[in-house]
Design a protein around this motif. Sequence first.
Motif, PDB file in Angstrom:
ATOM      1  N   ALA A   1       0.837  -1.209   0.000  1.00 58.08           N
ATOM      2  CA  ALA A   1       0.000   0.000   0.000  1.00 58.08           C
ATOM      3  C   ALA A   1       0.869   1.255   0.000  1.00 58.08           C
ATOM      4  N   LEU A   2       1.951   1.227   0.756  1.00 63.34           N
ATOM      5  CA  LEU A   2       2.877   2.354   0.794  1.00 63.34           C
ATOM      6  C   LEU A   2       3.486   2.602  -0.591  1.00 63.34           C
ATOM      7  N   PHE A   3       3.899   1.525  -1.250  1.00 62.90           N
ATOM      8  CA  PHE A   3       4.486   1.666  -2.580  1.00 62.90           C
ATOM      9  C   PHE A   3       3.468   2.234  -3.565  1.00 62.90           C
ATOM     10  N   SER A   4       2.202   1.880  -3.407  1.00 58.62           N
ATOM     11  CA  SER A   4       1.187   2.401  -4.327  1.00 58.62           C
ATOM     12  C   SER A   4       0.984   3.903  -4.131  1.00 58.62           C
ATOM     13  N   LYS A   5       1.332   4.406  -2.942  1.00 62.34           N
ATOM     14  CA  LYS A   5       1.250   5.851  -2.703  1.00 62.34           C
ATOM     15  C   LYS A   5       2.435   6.590  -3.318  1.00 62.34           C
ATOM     16  N   PHE A   6       3.600   5.938  -3.329  1.00 61.83           N
ATOM     17  CA  PHE A   6       4.815   6.582  -3.825  1.00 61.83           C
ATOM     18  C   PHE A   6       5.020   6.434  -5.326  1.00 61.83           C
ATOM     19  N   PHE A   7       4.552   5.337  -5.907  1.00 64.52           N
ATOM     20  CA  PHE A   7       4.861   5.027  -7.296  1.00 64.52           C
ATOM     21  C   PHE A   7       3.610   4.921  -8.145  1.00 64.52           C
ATOM     22  N   SER A   8       3.710   5.393  -9.384  1.00 63.48           N
ATOM     23  CA  SER A   8       2.604   5.237 -10.329  1.00 63.48           C
ATOM     24  C   SER A   8       2.475   3.757 -10.685  1.00 63.48           C
ATOM     25  N   SER A   9       1.381   3.397 -11.327  1.00 61.97           N
ATOM     26  CA  SER A   9       1.196   1.988 -11.689  1.00 61.97           C
ATOM     27  C   SER A   9       2.291   1.524 -12.639  1.00 61.97           C
ATOM     28  N   ALA A  10       2.725   2.385 -13.560  1.00 64.03           N
ATOM     29  CA  ALA A  10       3.811   2.020 -14.479  1.00 64.03           C
ATOM     30  C   ALA A  10       5.122   1.810 -13.722  1.00 64.03           C
ATOM     31  N   GLU A  11       5.394   2.657 -12.734  1.00 61.78           N
ATOM     32  CA  GLU A  11       6.605   2.506 -11.932  1.00 61.78           C
ATOM     33  C   GLU A  11       6.546   1.239 -11.091  1.00 61.78           C
ATOM     34  N   GLN A  12       5.364   0.895 -10.592  1.00 59.19           N
ATOM     35  CA  GLN A  12       5.211  -0.340  -9.820  1.00 59.19           C
ATOM     36  C   GLN A  12       5.471  -1.563 -10.691  1.00 59.19           C
ATOM     37  N   ILE A  13       4.971  -1.546 -11.913  1.00 61.46           N
ATOM     38  CA  ILE A  13       5.205  -2.661 -12.836  1.00 61.46           C
ATOM     39  C   ILE A  13       6.692  -2.788 -13.128  1.00 61.46           C
ATOM     40  N   THR A  14       7.356  -1.664 -13.370  1.00 59.55           N
ATOM     41  CA  THR A  14       8.793  -1.682 -13.628  1.00 59.55           C
ATOM     42  C   THR A  14       9.546  -2.273 -12.440  1.00 59.55           C
ATOM     43  N   LEU A  15       9.202  -1.836 -11.240  1.00 61.64           N
ATOM     44  CA  LEU A  15       9.838  -2.354 -10.032  1.00 61.64           C
ATOM     45  C   LEU A  15       9.593  -3.850  -9.889  1.00 61.64           C
ATOM     46  N   GLU A  16       8.350  -4.276 -10.089  1.00 65.50           N
ATOM     47  CA  GLU A  16       8.021  -5.694  -9.980  1.00 65.50           C
ATOM     48  C   GLU A  16       8.812  -6.532 -10.973  1.00 65.50           C
ATOM     49  N   LYS A  17       8.944  -6.036 -12.199  1.00 70.52           N
ATOM     50  CA  LYS A  17       9.708  -6.770 -13.214  1.00 70.52           C
ATOM     51  C   LYS A  17      11.185  -6.835 -12.836  1.00 70.52           C
ATOM     52  N   ARG A  18      11.726  -5.758 -12.317  1.00 71.36           N
ATOM     53  CA  ARG A  18      13.144  -5.764 -11.924  1.00 71.36           C
ATOM     54  C   ARG A  18      13.386  -6.698 -10.743  1.00 71.36           C
ATOM     55  N   LEU A  19      12.462  -6.724  -9.800  1.00 73.46           N
ATOM     56  CA  LEU A  19      12.572  -7.675  -8.693  1.00 73.46           C
ATOM     57  C   LEU A  19      12.480  -9.105  -9.208  1.00 73.46           C
ATOM     58  N   ALA A  20      11.599  -9.333 -10.174  1.00 78.60           N
ATOM     59  CA  ALA A  20      11.446 -10.666 -10.759  1.00 78.60           C
ATOM     60  C   ALA A  20      12.698 -11.076 -11.526  1.00 78.60           C
ATOM     61  N   ILE A  21      13.373 -10.129 -12.164  1.00 82.21           N
ATOM     62  CA  ILE A  21      14.624 -10.429 -12.863  1.00 82.21           C
ATOM     63  C   ILE A  21      15.637 -11.002 -11.877  1.00 82.21           C
ATOM     64  N   VAL A  22      15.763 -10.358 -10.731  1.00 81.91           N
ATOM     65  CA  VAL A  22      16.704 -10.834  -9.712  1.00 81.91           C
ATOM     66  C   VAL A  22      16.303 -12.234  -9.253  1.00 81.91           C
ATOM     67  N   PHE A  23      15.021 -12.437  -8.966  1.00 77.34           N
ATOM     68  CA  PHE A  23      14.530 -13.736  -8.506  1.00 77.34           C
ATOM     69  C   PHE A  23      14.784 -14.822  -9.555  1.00 77.34           C
ATOM     70  N   LEU A  24      14.412 -14.555 -10.798  1.00 81.30           N
ATOM     71  CA  LEU A  24      14.557 -15.560 -11.850  1.00 81.30           C
ATOM     72  C   LEU A  24      16.021 -15.847 -12.184  1.00 81.30           C
ATOM     73  N   SER A  25      16.857 -14.819 -12.095  1.00 82.23           N
ATOM     74  CA  SER A  25      18.282 -15.060 -12.369  1.00 82.23           C
ATOM     75  C   SER A  25      18.889 -15.944 -11.288  1.00 82.23           C
ATOM     76  N   LYS A  26      18.421 -15.800 -10.056  1.00 81.10           N
ATOM     77  CA  LYS A  26      18.902 -16.676  -8.979  1.00 81.10           C
ATOM     78  C   LYS A  26      18.429 -18.114  -9.176  1.00 81.10           C
ATOM     79  N   GLN A  27      17.352 -18.278  -9.967  1.00 76.00           N
ATOM     80  CA  GLN A  27      16.857 -19.615 -10.292  1.00 76.00           C
ATOM     81  C   GLN A  27      17.646 -20.247 -11.439  1.00 76.00           C
ATOM     82  N   GLY A  28      18.567 -19.474 -12.037  1.00 76.60           N
ATOM     83  CA  GLY A  28      19.428 -19.997 -13.089  1.00 76.60           C
ATOM     84  C   GLY A  28      18.911 -19.801 -14.502  1.00 76.60           C
ATOM     85  N   LEU A  29      17.869 -19.012 -14.683  1.00 78.35           N
ATOM     86  CA  LEU A  29      17.347 -18.779 -16.018  1.00 78.35           C
ATOM     87  C   LEU A  29      18.273 -17.857 -16.808  1.00 78.35           C
ATOM     88  N   SER A  30      18.284 -18.025 -18.115  1.00 84.13           N
ATOM     89  CA  SER A  30      19.123 -17.200 -18.986  1.00 84.13           C
ATOM     90  C   SER A  30      18.478 -15.831 -19.206  1.00 84.13           C
TER      91      SER A  30
END
Length: 92
Positions: free
Chosen positions: A36-65
């Motif tokens: 909820a705090l992040f939704s106050k600070f970031f636009s929906s586009a910024e939230q999507i960008t953040l979520e994708k970047r967090l997912a990049i870190v997660f998926l790279s740790k899983q060994g994906l190319s």
Amino acid sequence: MVNVSKKYLKNDLINSSWNGFIKEIKNARSQEEIKALFSKFFSSAEQITLEKRLAIVFLSKQGLSHREIGRILDVSPTTVGFVKRGFKNKKP
């Protein structure tokens, strides 16, 4: 591409802003409050960008190319590389 002013902020304002943001996160009592705090600070586009970047870190740790991650998240392999390099080079 989002328009961002090229005007730089003074370091004391930057530090105060980060400290206030971090304090708000620390005061959150649950994952839902943090989201909820992040939704106050970031636009929906910024939230999507953040979520994708967090997912990049997660998926790279899983060994994906770069290519696999890019396909799953609909981002370019260049973006995947940028995020992964940033995480490898900037250790707190």
